[in-house]
Scaffold this motif. Sequence first.
Motif, PDB file in Angstrom:
ATOM      1  N   ARG A 118      32.784  45.151  31.601  1.00 59.70           N
ATOM      2  CA  ARG A 118      34.049  44.412  31.606  1.00 59.70           C
ATOM      3  C   ARG A 118      33.862  42.985  32.130  1.00 59.70           C
ATOM      4  NH1 ARG A 118      39.303  46.697  34.663  1.00 59.70           N
ATOM      5  NH2 ARG A 118      38.528  45.564  36.452  1.00 59.70           N
ATOM      6  N   ASN A 119      33.075  42.844  33.191  1.00 62.83           N
ATOM      7  CA  ASN A 119      32.872  41.521  33.752  1.00 62.83           C
ATOM      8  C   ASN A 119      32.027  40.638  32.823  1.00 62.83           C
ATOM      9  OD1 ASN A 119      33.923  40.077  35.885  1.00 62.83           O
ATOM     10  ND2 ASN A 119      32.074  40.237  37.109  1.00 62.83           N
ATOM     11  N   ARG A 177      34.283  39.327  30.358  1.00 63.45           N
ATOM     12  CA  ARG A 177      35.059  38.234  30.948  1.00 63.45           C
ATOM     13  C   ARG A 177      34.253  36.929  30.944  1.00 63.45           C
ATOM     14  NH1 ARG A 177      37.157  41.667  36.142  1.00 63.45           N
ATOM     15  NH2 ARG A 177      39.098  42.437  35.239  1.00 63.45           N
ATOM     16  N   ARG A 185      34.280  35.585  27.513  1.00 64.58           N
ATOM     17  CA  ARG A 185      35.596  35.012  27.193  1.00 64.58           C
ATOM     18  C   ARG A 185      35.769  33.659  27.868  1.00 64.58           C
ATOM     19  NH1 ARG A 185      39.089  34.184  23.475  1.00 64.58           N
ATOM     20  NH2 ARG A 185      41.232  34.247  24.160  1.00 64.58           N
ATOM     21  N   ILE A 226      39.579  34.708  36.173  1.00 69.11           N
ATOM     22  CA  ILE A 226      39.855  35.996  35.517  1.00 69.11           C
ATOM     23  C   ILE A 226      41.337  36.112  35.174  1.00 69.11           C
ATOM     24  CG2 ILE A 226      39.984  38.494  35.925  1.00 69.11           C
ATOM     25  CD1 ILE A 226      37.354  38.236  37.472  1.00 69.11           C
ATOM     26  N   ILE A 235      42.078  33.920  32.177  1.00 66.53           N
ATOM     27  CA  ILE A 235      41.565  34.576  30.969  1.00 66.53           C
ATOM     28  C   ILE A 235      42.519  35.690  30.531  1.00 66.53           C
ATOM     29  CG2 ILE A 235      39.701  36.034  30.067  1.00 66.53           C
ATOM     30  CD1 ILE A 235      37.806  34.411  31.913  1.00 66.53           C
ATOM     31  N   ALA A 236      43.025  36.446  31.500  1.00 62.78           N
ATOM     32  CA  ALA A 236      43.928  37.556  31.196  1.00 62.78           C
ATOM     33  C   ALA A 236      45.233  37.042  30.568  1.00 62.78           C
ATOM     34  CB  ALA A 236      44.225  38.364  32.440  1.00 62.78           C
ATOM     35  N   ALA A 259      42.822  38.160  26.814  1.00 68.32           N
ATOM     36  CA  ALA A 259      41.463  38.719  26.794  1.00 68.32           C
ATOM     37  C   ALA A 259      41.443  40.052  27.525  1.00 68.32           C
ATOM     38  CB  ALA A 259      40.495  37.748  27.444  1.00 68.32           C
ATOM     39  N   ARG A 284      40.884  42.849  30.229  1.00 66.90           N
ATOM     40  CA  ARG A 284      40.861  42.760  31.689  1.00 66.90           C
ATOM     41  C   ARG A 284      39.810  43.643  32.256  1.00 66.90           C
ATOM     42  NH1 ARG A 284      46.669  42.198  34.312  1.00 66.90           N
ATOM     43  NH2 ARG A 284      46.453  40.006  34.308  1.00 66.90           N
TER      44      ARG A 284
END
Length: 126
Positions: free
Chosen positions: A85-86, A89, A92, A116, A119-120, A124, A126
């Motif tokens: 997930r990271n 991120r 993204r 983050i 981005i959310a 994108a 999470r």
Amino acid sequence: MNVDGSNLADGDDRELLGNLSAMIEAARGRAAAAVNSELVMLYWSVGKRVREHVLGGERAAYGEAVVKRVAAELTARYGRGWSRRNVFRMMRFAELYPNLEIVPTLSAQLGWSIIIEIIALDGAPR
């Protein structure tokens, strides 16, 4: 020893200690900001590099598999913070801010946790 448990002889010593404490706290703050800025730059660079590699693939499933393998290996080598997930991120982040010239400004002003959240907001994962 003074009543408060310190060995400070007088007001001058307490003023000196106050000055030294202020210097130490300021240096710690600058060090933390520098580390945060460097981490944000690293995350952008990782995201950019993985994106370039994944975009060279022919299918979306290829990209997912690459990110999963890379995240597992980075986590094994470097510990927390390198989850699938990271890494997505990071990718993204590099996608939303492709121009390297803006990233140092962002990294000096915003921590990774704020990035983050930005981005959310863009939809994108999470």
